[in-house]
Design a protein around this motif. Structure first.
Motif: not given
Length: 161
Positions: A117-122, A131-142
């Motif tokens: 998650i953090i490497l994709l964010e960076l 969220a789509n890549i990891i398979g969790i909700s957008h809210r959970a990613v935030r």
């Protein structure tokens, strides 16, 4: 458009981000990052006809990249990778380089999913795409990104005391 031309366009558009993501997973080992990026694009080429277009091509490639990097870490028993980046920082490097290395050392302490998650964010991948890549909700990613940044701040701050 034939597959070779299409692949070349995909490669040119996505290689820098794939390389950056691989680089983060292997703690700055450029040779290994290049090998992983090559493996990613080999998989992309081999499976290009199987891409259904249900997501963006970049999302599909990021998922392949994350899976390839995690497989490599598991294969070499580096899931709990503990490379001491600080030891590699020479006395001649400036403060910015030192903090950068420290940040990646701390990133390597994260769980594999949080690390992804953090490497994709960076890499400035949009959070909805993460969220789509990891398979969790957008809210959970935030929420996770916020918590991960707090963890990294504490890690970097505590190590520099």
């Amino acid at each position: 458009m034939n597959n070779e031309v299409y692949f070349n366009r995909i490669f040119e558009e996505n290689y820098p981000r794939v390389m950056g993501l691989c680089f983060g997973y292997v703690s700055g080992n450029e040779d290994l990052a290049k090998d992983l990026a090559q493996e990613v694009f080999l998989k992309v080429w081999q499976n290009l006809n199987n891409f259904k277009g249900e997501s963006k091509i970049a999302t599909w490639i990021y998922r392949i990249t994350v899976n390839t990097c995690l497989q490599e870490l598991r294969r070499k028993n580096h899931v709990s990778l503990k490379i001491d980046m600080a030891a590699e920082v020479t006395a001649n490097q400036n403060e910015k380089e030192s903090r950068f290395a420290e940040m990646y050392r701390c990133i390597n302490k994260l769980s594999p999913e949080n690390k992804s998650i953090i490497l994709l964010e960076l890499e400035e991948v949009p959070q909805q795409e993460i969220a789509n890549i990891i398979g969790i909700s957008h809210r959970a990613v935030r929420t996770r990104i916020h918590r991960i940044k707090e963890q990294l701040s504490k890690c970097v701050y505590n190590e520099q005391l």
